[in-house]
Scaffold this motif. Structure first.
Motif, PDB file in Angstrom:
ATOM      1  N   GLN A  50       0.830  -1.204   0.000  1.00  0.00           N
ATOM      2  CA  GLN A  50       0.000   0.000   0.000  1.00  0.00           C
ATOM      3  C   GLN A  50       0.869   1.261   0.000  1.00  0.00           C
ATOM      4  OE1 GLN A  50      -2.861  -1.466  -0.987  1.00  0.00           O
ATOM      5  NE2 GLN A  50      -3.969   0.027   0.250  1.00  0.00           N
ATOM      6  N   ARG A  51       1.981   1.199   0.699  1.00  0.00           N
ATOM      7  CA  ARG A  51       2.880   2.360   0.706  1.00  0.00           C
ATOM      8  C   ARG A  51       3.466   2.605  -0.687  1.00  0.00           C
ATOM      9  NH1 ARG A  51       6.937   0.512   5.358  1.00  0.00           N
ATOM     10  NH2 ARG A  51       6.981  -1.240   3.892  1.00  0.00           N
ATOM     11  N   PHE A  52       3.946   1.498  -1.279  1.00  0.00           N
ATOM     12  CA  PHE A  52       4.534   1.618  -2.616  1.00  0.00           C
ATOM     13  C   PHE A  52       3.500   2.087  -3.635  1.00  0.00           C
ATOM     14  CE2 PHE A  52       4.901  -0.704  -6.685  1.00  0.00           C
ATOM     15  CZ  PHE A  52       6.001  -0.040  -7.217  1.00  0.00           C
ATOM     16  N   GLN A  53       2.288   1.529  -3.570  1.00  0.00           N
ATOM     17  CA  GLN A  53       1.271   1.892  -4.554  1.00  0.00           C
ATOM     18  C   GLN A  53       0.806   3.336  -4.388  1.00  0.00           C
ATOM     19  OE1 GLN A  53      -1.665  -1.238  -4.052  1.00  0.00           O
ATOM     20  NE2 GLN A  53      -0.853  -2.381  -5.790  1.00  0.00           N
ATOM     21  N   SER A  54       0.763   3.819  -3.140  1.00  0.00           N
ATOM     22  CA  SER A  54       0.394   5.232  -2.954  1.00  0.00           C
ATOM     23  C   SER A  54       1.437   6.144  -3.596  1.00  0.00           C
ATOM     24  CB  SER A  54       0.254   5.538  -1.463  1.00  0.00           C
ATOM     25  OG  SER A  54       1.507   5.474  -0.806  1.00  0.00           O
ATOM     26  N   GLN A  55       2.707   5.782  -3.482  1.00  0.00           N
ATOM     27  CA  GLN A  55       3.760   6.565  -4.138  1.00  0.00           C
ATOM     28  C   GLN A  55       3.636   6.469  -5.659  1.00  0.00           C
ATOM     29  OE1 GLN A  55       7.099   4.600  -2.120  1.00  0.00           O
ATOM     30  NE2 GLN A  55       7.589   6.541  -1.156  1.00  0.00           N
ATOM     31  N   LEU A  56       3.304   5.255  -6.130  1.00  0.00           N
ATOM     32  CA  LEU A  56       3.164   5.067  -7.569  1.00  0.00           C
ATOM     33  C   LEU A  56       1.989   5.869  -8.117  1.00  0.00           C
ATOM     34  CD1 LEU A  56       4.277   3.585 -10.034  1.00  0.00           C
ATOM     35  CD2 LEU A  56       2.747   1.672  -9.495  1.00  0.00           C
ATOM     36  N   ILE A  57       0.902   5.928  -7.355  1.00  0.00           N
ATOM     37  CA  ILE A  57      -0.271   6.719  -7.771  1.00  0.00           C
ATOM     38  C   ILE A  57       0.103   8.197  -7.884  1.00  0.00           C
ATOM     39  CG2 ILE A  57      -2.538   7.547  -7.008  1.00  0.00           C
ATOM     40  CD1 ILE A  57      -2.959   4.718  -5.795  1.00  0.00           C
ATOM     41  N   ALA A  58       0.778   8.703  -6.869  1.00  0.00           N
ATOM     42  CA  ALA A  58       1.173  10.118  -6.883  1.00  0.00           C
ATOM     43  C   ALA A  58       2.134  10.413  -8.037  1.00  0.00           C
ATOM     44  CB  ALA A  58       1.810  10.479  -5.546  1.00  0.00           C
ATOM     45  N   LYS A  59       3.112   9.525  -8.224  1.00  0.00           N
ATOM     46  CA  LYS A  59       4.098   9.742  -9.285  1.00  0.00           C
ATOM     47  C   LYS A  59       3.445   9.691 -10.665  1.00  0.00           C
ATOM     48  CE  LYS A  59       8.110   7.522 -11.396  1.00  0.00           C
ATOM     49  NZ  LYS A  59       9.040   6.368 -11.335  1.00  0.00           N
ATOM     50  N   THR A  60       2.585   8.683 -10.900  1.00  0.00           N
ATOM     51  CA  THR A  60       1.944   8.533 -12.214  1.00  0.00           C
ATOM     52  C   THR A  60       0.984   9.688 -12.488  1.00  0.00           C
ATOM     53  OG1 THR A  60       2.074   6.127 -11.935  1.00  0.00           O
ATOM     54  CG2 THR A  60       0.643   6.962 -13.672  1.00  0.00           C
ATOM     55  N   ALA A  61       0.235  10.110 -11.476  1.00  0.00           N
ATOM     56  CA  ALA A  61      -0.676  11.243 -11.659  1.00  0.00           C
ATOM     57  C   ALA A  61       0.097  12.501 -12.002  1.00  0.00           C
ATOM     58  CB  ALA A  61      -1.500  11.440 -10.388  1.00  0.00           C
ATOM     59  N   LEU A  62       1.241  12.683 -11.362  1.00  0.00           N
ATOM     60  CA  LEU A  62       2.071  13.853 -11.647  1.00  0.00           C
ATOM     61  C   LEU A  62       2.601  13.812 -13.076  1.00  0.00           C
ATOM     62  CD1 LEU A  62       3.401  16.445 -10.575  1.00  0.00           C
ATOM     63  CD2 LEU A  62       5.324  15.017  -9.812  1.00  0.00           C
TER      64      LEU A  62
ATOM     65  N   GLU B 120       0.041  12.341   0.895  1.00  0.00           N
ATOM     66  CA  GLU B 120       0.810  11.112   0.655  1.00  0.00           C
ATOM     67  C   GLU B 120       1.828  10.859   1.755  1.00  0.00           C
ATOM     68  OE1 GLU B 120       4.072   9.150  -2.313  1.00  0.00           O
ATOM     69  OE2 GLU B 120       3.786  11.317  -2.201  1.00  0.00           O
ATOM     70  N   LEU B 121       2.520  11.875   2.203  1.00  0.00           N
ATOM     71  CA  LEU B 121       3.545  11.683   3.223  1.00  0.00           C
ATOM     72  C   LEU B 121       2.938  11.181   4.529  1.00  0.00           C
ATOM     73  CD1 LEU B 121       6.544  11.932   3.809  1.00  0.00           C
ATOM     74  CD2 LEU B 121       6.148  14.284   4.566  1.00  0.00           C
ATOM     75  N   ASP B 122       1.805  11.779   4.926  1.00  0.00           N
ATOM     76  CA  ASP B 122       1.143  11.301   6.141  1.00  0.00           C
ATOM     77  C   ASP B 122       0.634   9.863   5.960  1.00  0.00           C
ATOM     78  OD1 ASP B 122       1.540  13.638   7.570  1.00  0.00           O
ATOM     79  OD2 ASP B 122      -0.289  14.580   6.795  1.00  0.00           O
ATOM     80  N   PHE B 123       0.129   9.593   4.753  1.00  0.00           N
ATOM     81  CA  PHE B 123      -0.341   8.227   4.495  1.00  0.00           C
ATOM     82  C   PHE B 123       0.825   7.232   4.597  1.00  0.00           C
ATOM     83  CE2 PHE B 123      -1.159   4.606   1.740  1.00  0.00           C
ATOM     84  CZ  PHE B 123      -2.420   4.210   2.137  1.00  0.00           C
ATOM     85  N   LEU B 124       1.954   7.581   4.016  1.00  0.00           N
ATOM     86  CA  LEU B 124       3.121   6.697   4.086  1.00  0.00           C
ATOM     87  C   LEU B 124       3.559   6.474   5.526  1.00  0.00           C
ATOM     88  CD1 LEU B 124       5.326   8.008   1.124  1.00  0.00           C
ATOM     89  CD2 LEU B 124       4.147   5.817   1.271  1.00  0.00           C
ATOM     90  N   ARG B 125       3.610   7.558   6.297  1.00  0.00           N
ATOM     91  CA  ARG B 125       4.064   7.438   7.688  1.00  0.00           C
ATOM     92  C   ARG B 125       3.102   6.595   8.513  1.00  0.00           C
ATOM     93  NH1 ARG B 125       2.652  10.394  11.925  1.00  0.00           N
ATOM     94  NH2 ARG B 125       1.641  11.955  10.590  1.00  0.00           N
ATOM     95  N   LYS B 126       1.820   6.825   8.348  1.00  0.00           N
ATOM     96  CA  LYS B 126       0.837   6.077   9.143  1.00  0.00           C
ATOM     97  C   LYS B 126       0.731   4.615   8.662  1.00  0.00           C
ATOM     98  CE  LYS B 126      -1.856  10.205  10.255  1.00  0.00           C
ATOM     99  NZ  LYS B 126      -1.523  10.183  11.682  1.00  0.00           N
ATOM    100  N   MET B 127       0.830   4.410   7.342  1.00  0.00           N
ATOM    101  CA  MET B 127       0.804   3.025   6.849  1.00  0.00           C
ATOM    102  C   MET B 127       2.052   2.283   7.301  1.00  0.00           C
ATOM    103  SD  MET B 127      -0.737   0.604   5.409  1.00  0.00           S
ATOM    104  CE  MET B 127      -2.180   1.457   4.770  1.00  0.00           C
ATOM    105  N   ASN B 128       3.155   2.990   7.403  1.00  0.00           N
ATOM    106  CA  ASN B 128       4.378   2.383   7.915  1.00  0.00           C
ATOM    107  C   ASN B 128       4.174   1.926   9.362  1.00  0.00           C
ATOM    108  OD1 ASN B 128       7.058   1.720   7.076  1.00  0.00           O
ATOM    109  ND2 ASN B 128       7.829   3.238   8.520  1.00  0.00           N
ATOM    110  N   GLN B 129       3.478   2.740  10.145  1.00  0.00           N
ATOM    111  CA  GLN B 129       3.173   2.346  11.527  1.00  0.00           C
ATOM    112  C   GLN B 129       2.273   1.113  11.572  1.00  0.00           C
ATOM    113  OE1 GLN B 129       1.433   5.880  13.197  1.00  0.00           O
ATOM    114  NE2 GLN B 129       3.398   6.976  13.355  1.00  0.00           N
ATOM    115  N   ILE B 130       1.330   1.034  10.629  1.00  0.00           N
ATOM    116  CA  ILE B 130       0.440  -0.140  10.570  1.00  0.00           C
ATOM    117  C   ILE B 130       1.247  -1.394  10.234  1.00  0.00           C
ATOM    118  CG2 ILE B 130      -1.446  -1.192   9.273  1.00  0.00           C
ATOM    119  CD1 ILE B 130      -2.711   1.562   9.034  1.00  0.00           C
ATOM    120  N   VAL B 131       2.180  -1.269   9.289  1.00  0.00           N
ATOM    121  CA  VAL B 131       3.031  -2.419   8.935  1.00  0.00           C
ATOM    122  C   VAL B 131       3.814  -2.892  10.152  1.00  0.00           C
ATOM    123  CG1 VAL B 131       4.996  -3.161   7.550  1.00  0.00           C
ATOM    124  CG2 VAL B 131       3.204  -1.770   6.515  1.00  0.00           C
TER     125      VAL B 131
END
Length: 283
Positions: A51-63, A158-169
């Protein structure tokens, strides 16, 4: 009384074996359940990391799609964004609810994980809504202001999502390790309890049974020795009786022969007397 002791030992022995079998089966059930949970935990950690990787991929591809109108493989990137976004949404829902449809299983998230998903939900929804907005605008071009705002919102969350998803992992991984440690402790206690039952079985079942067996064997040996001694005495008595019978038979035969001799002597004397009487009468 002799019949009650073996029955008591049998009941105790069956009880002890039943307890050992129960503990063994219980241990296997715990191991199997833990292995099953381990597979679920592995899936959770794996897809939570994705989920962390895909959120980054979504942001990068949209950009890329919004900032590079001259992108060569624009159609491919757009389809890739749709696929990744759909996959990201599906697995977020599975992780949040515990309905693991990919592996046909269910998982009960802890209260801590549920609270974490409740905390991360606004960031997820923000990224989701703005990513869909970007896709809609790519399908039907309009004012680029909305697209730029959507991109900014995606990167803002995205950054908050990555940080919080990292905590979930990390929380999933922590809970998985706690389960393994709990299983180790339970297995240790089961092993100690099994050894304790075997010790009690040895002290209160096997030891008295061995003592009783030794006593029975000693009694059998003593009875055998007595039987041998009795047989030897009977054999001696038989031999003495046989010798006595032989002596009695010999004495009887001698007496019979003596009687025959005496009878012959008397008969001979009688005949001689009769002969002398005839001679005397003839003279």
């Amino acid at each position: 009384m002799p019949l009650r002791i073996p029955r008591r030992f049998t009941r105790l022995y069956i009880t002890a074996l039943s307890l050992v079998a129960f503990l063994t089966i219980l241990g296997q059930i715990l191991v199997q359940n833990t292995l099953k949970d381990g597979l679920n935990d592995s899936w959770l950690v794996n897809f939570a990391g994705r989920q962390r990787f895909q959120s980054q991929l979504i942001a990068k591809t949209a950009l890329l799609l919004t900032q590079r109108p001259d992108l060569a493989n624009r159609s491919v990137q757009k389809n890739e964004l749709k696929r990744v976004l759909a996959d990201w949404e599906i697995h977020h829902e599975q992780l949040r609810t515990g309905d693991l449809r990919d592996i046909a299983s269910t998982y009960n998230n802890s209260d801590t994980v549920k609270a974490m998903f409740a905390d991360i939900e606004p960031h997820f929804q923000a990224i989701q809504q703005n990513a869909h907005l970007v896709l809609d605008r790519l399908e039907s071009p309009a004012d680029s202001t909305d697209v730029d705002a959507a991109i900014r919102n995606i990167f803002a969350h995205e950054l908050d999502f990555l940080r919080k998803m990292n905590q979930i992992v990390f929380q999933y991984d922590k809970e998985a390790k706690e389960k393994v440690n709990n299983l180790r402790r339970i297995e240790l206690w089961l092993m100690v309890l099994t050894l304790f039952i075997l010790l009690l079985e040895g002290l209160f079942i096997f030891r008295p049974a061995v003592g009783k067996l030794r006593e029975t064997i000693a009694q059998l040996i003593d009875a055998r020795e007595k039987t041998i001694n009795t047989n030897q005495e009977l054999q001696k008595a038989y031999q003495q009786l046989h010798a006595t019978q032989t002596q009695l038979l010999e004495a009887t035969q001698l007496r019979h022969q003596q009687e025959i001799k005496e009878h012959k002597i008397r008969a001979s004397a009688l005949l001689q007397g009769q002969e002398e009487e005839r001679k005397r009468l003839s003279q």
